[in-house]
Design a protein around this motif. Structure first.
Motif, PDB file in Angstrom:
ATOM      1  N   MET A   1      -1.059  54.308 -15.173  1.00  0.00           N
ATOM      2  CA  MET A   1      -1.118  53.054 -15.917  1.00  0.00           C
ATOM      3  C   MET A   1      -0.427  51.935 -15.133  1.00  0.00           C
ATOM      4  SD  MET A   1       0.321  52.112 -19.723  1.00  0.00           S
ATOM      5  CE  MET A   1      -0.567  53.457 -20.484  1.00  0.00           C
ATOM      6  N   ASN A   2       0.688  52.252 -14.492  1.00  0.00           N
ATOM      7  CA  ASN A   2       1.428  51.269 -13.716  1.00  0.00           C
ATOM      8  C   ASN A   2       0.584  50.681 -12.591  1.00  0.00           C
ATOM      9  OD1 ASN A   2       3.204  51.111 -10.952  1.00  0.00           O
ATOM     10  ND2 ASN A   2       4.290  50.160 -12.653  1.00  0.00           N
ATOM     11  N   ILE A   3      -0.074  51.539 -11.842  1.00  0.00           N
ATOM     12  CA  ILE A   3      -0.810  51.060 -10.679  1.00  0.00           C
ATOM     13  C   ILE A   3      -2.054  50.276 -11.101  1.00  0.00           C
ATOM     14  CG2 ILE A   3      -2.255  53.105 -10.331  1.00  0.00           C
ATOM     15  CD1 ILE A   3      -0.510  51.056  -7.568  1.00  0.00           C
ATOM     16  N   MET A   4      -2.675  50.666 -12.222  1.00  0.00           N
ATOM     17  CA  MET A   4      -3.836  49.901 -12.685  1.00  0.00           C
ATOM     18  C   MET A   4      -3.432  48.527 -13.196  1.00  0.00           C
ATOM     19  SD  MET A   4      -6.535  52.589 -14.386  1.00  0.00           S
ATOM     20  CE  MET A   4      -5.378  53.481 -15.442  1.00  0.00           C
ATOM     21  N   LEU A   5      -2.276  48.455 -13.851  1.00  0.00           N
ATOM     22  CA  LEU A   5      -1.804  47.161 -14.321  1.00  0.00           C
ATOM     23  C   LEU A   5      -1.491  46.228 -13.157  1.00  0.00           C
ATOM     24  CD1 LEU A   5      -1.058  45.314 -16.625  1.00  0.00           C
ATOM     25  CD2 LEU A   5       1.201  46.394 -16.704  1.00  0.00           C
TER      26      LEU A   5
END
Length: 487
Positions: A68-72
């Protein structure tokens, strides 16, 4: 327009022939402008679609607890990049008339639209700017504070990248092959058609400094310096992202012509920009495909495995390399480009392991290493006919590829490009990452890194049912799987 009137007027005849010819020629000119604008907008949409490719590639290449972090961060690369490129970046890159170092017009798109600088051109160049930021985010994945992402992304898209693109793409740039004022660098300027240096090398060197200053992820190397594998959690997302990037590259490289209706030779022949656009798409695909196949068999020979992630990275390395010379080389030369780029990537990955350098997406090695090779490749294989068609000066001697008989001046210009990009990005982005590190704003705590940033920074895990047990399994691999030199 005068050519149109001169040719059409006598054919119409009659008392009103001049007025009729003027009307028809104006209609042709308007149609040409509309076709070119539509082509550039469609190319911009394709390049923007690469952000989805980057997001899927990044998500699949990291552990599930950080997906989720990298997609955000990929979403915010686009959003923050839009604001800062609108306010500052476009002006620094293409604010002409200006000096050779930096642009100084069009802040906040003031005085747009005008001839040669319409909104479609801004949109296309913004899509390129956020691509450079997306490259860097992969290098520092799984251990970087979210606030640091916002700071570096704004700085990269609003200042660092635009200055480089001004140098090599603007009509005022000191090293641009299309420079309109002053002498060309070594009589040729730098032919970096779609950005092996301007985009890929910039993003790769920025990622290099970010990853180096942060250091490896926890557990990536053991006390003896041996590699501990930390595989991404989804090969499916990696493959999906790769195909989306391949699709987007058809806007990235062919779209860099900016127009499609230009005629090179006699009217009514195939000798026009539309043919060059098609050739560019072909050289792009061939280079990536050869790189993928070379990586497939090269890694099989080195490790004994057929690895889909390695093949995807090899494919993208071929694309990064051909991006500089895609429009000025023949398809047979793109085979050489792709073959060598695969071994450049493999070699850079080996060197990274020896130096205990940790880049979860191999972004520094892929975009930095293969991008640098692509710059050199162009200086060796650029064909004179294509250089003259695209950059002008027909009938005059203009440097082209060394191996094509064009001498070494283009190679000298391209070596200068590599050195200046490495120096500029190192001074700017290296300093920024170091300041963030000293202020303790760059890297998350050990506890947050082990727990995963999805849980500690974003309110929960990306996947439903992601349990504590699964989280620990991604943090610490079984002993018999953890050691080895495999990439």
């Amino acid at each position: 327009m005068s050519t149109c009137l001169d040719n059409l007027g006598p054919l119409l005849g009659g008392a009103n022939s001049t007025d009729a010819a003027t009307y028809i020629c104006n209609q042709f000119a308007d149609t040409t402008s509309a076709v070119d604008a539509t082509y550039l907008l469609f190319s911009a949409y394709l390049v923007f679609a690469m952000q989805l490719g980057f997001a899927m590639l990044c998500a699949g290449s990291v552990r599930a607890k950080n997906s989720m972090n990298i997609m955000l961060t990929n979403v915010l690369d686009a959003a923050a990049g839009a604001l800062f490129y609108y306010l500052f970046g476009f002006a620094f890159a293409f604010g002409t008339p200006s000096n050779g170092f930096i642009g100084k017009q069009f802040f906040g798109l003031k005085h747009l639209p005008q001839t040669g600088f319409d909104y479609d051109f801004f949109l296309f160049q913004w899509a390129f700017a956020i691509a450079a930021a997306g490259i860097t985010s992969g290098s520092i994945a799984e251990r970087t504070r979210f606030s640091a992402y916002l700071i570096y992304s704004a700085f990269l898209t609003g200042f660092v990248y635009p200055v480089v693109s001004h140098w090599f793409w603007s009509g005022d740039g000191w090293a641009s092959a299309g420079r309109l004022t002053g002498p060309l660098l070594f009589g040729s300027g730098v032919i970096d058609f779609a950005g092996s240096g301007v985009v890929h090398l910039v993003g790769g060197i920025a990622g290099l400094w970010g990853a180096f200053i942060e250091g490896p992820r926890k557990g990536r190397f053991d006390d003896d310096g041996l590699t501990v594998e930390m595989k991404g959690h989804s090969a499916s997302l990696v493959v999906l992202g790769t195909f989306l990037l391949w699709f987007g590259w058809f806007g990235f490289n062919p779209g860099s012509f900016l127009t499609i209706s230009k005629i090179y030779g006699e009217s009514g022949t195939i000798d026009g920009q539309w043919s060059a656009v098609g050739r560019t798409a072909v050289t792009t695909s061939i280079a990536g495909s050869v790189a993928a196949l070379t990586t497939l068999y090269g890694k099989r020979w080195l490790t004994g495995n057929w690895n889909v992630t390695d093949v995807c990275n090899g494919l993208l390395g071929g694309f990064a390399a051909i991006t500089s010379g895609c429009a000025v080389v023949d398809p047979w030369a793109s085979v050489i480009c792709g073959f060598v780029s695969a071994w450049v990537l493999i070699g850079c990955n080996k060197l990274a392991l020896l130096l205990n350098f940790d880049d979860p997406l191999e972004a520094t090695q892929l975009h930095g290493g293969c991008g640098a090779w692509g710059i050199i490749f162009t200086a060796l294989f650029a064909r004179e006919k294509y250089v003259v068609q695209i950059y002008g000066q027909p009938g005059k001697t203009r440097p082209y590829g060394l191996f094509m008989g064009g001498g070494g001046r283009l190679l000298a210009a391209h070596i200068v490009q590599i050195l200046t990009i490495v120096g500029w990005v190192s001074v700017t982005m290296g300093t920024l990452f170091y300041v963030l590190h000293r202020l303790d704003l760059l890297r998350v705590t050990s506890e947050q890194e082990i727990e995963g940033m999805d849980k500690t920074s974003h309110g929960g895990h990306c996947y439903v049912g992601f349990t504590k047990h699964a989280e620990l399994e991604h943090t610490k691999l079984p002993e018999h799987d953890a050691r080895g030199q495999s990439m």
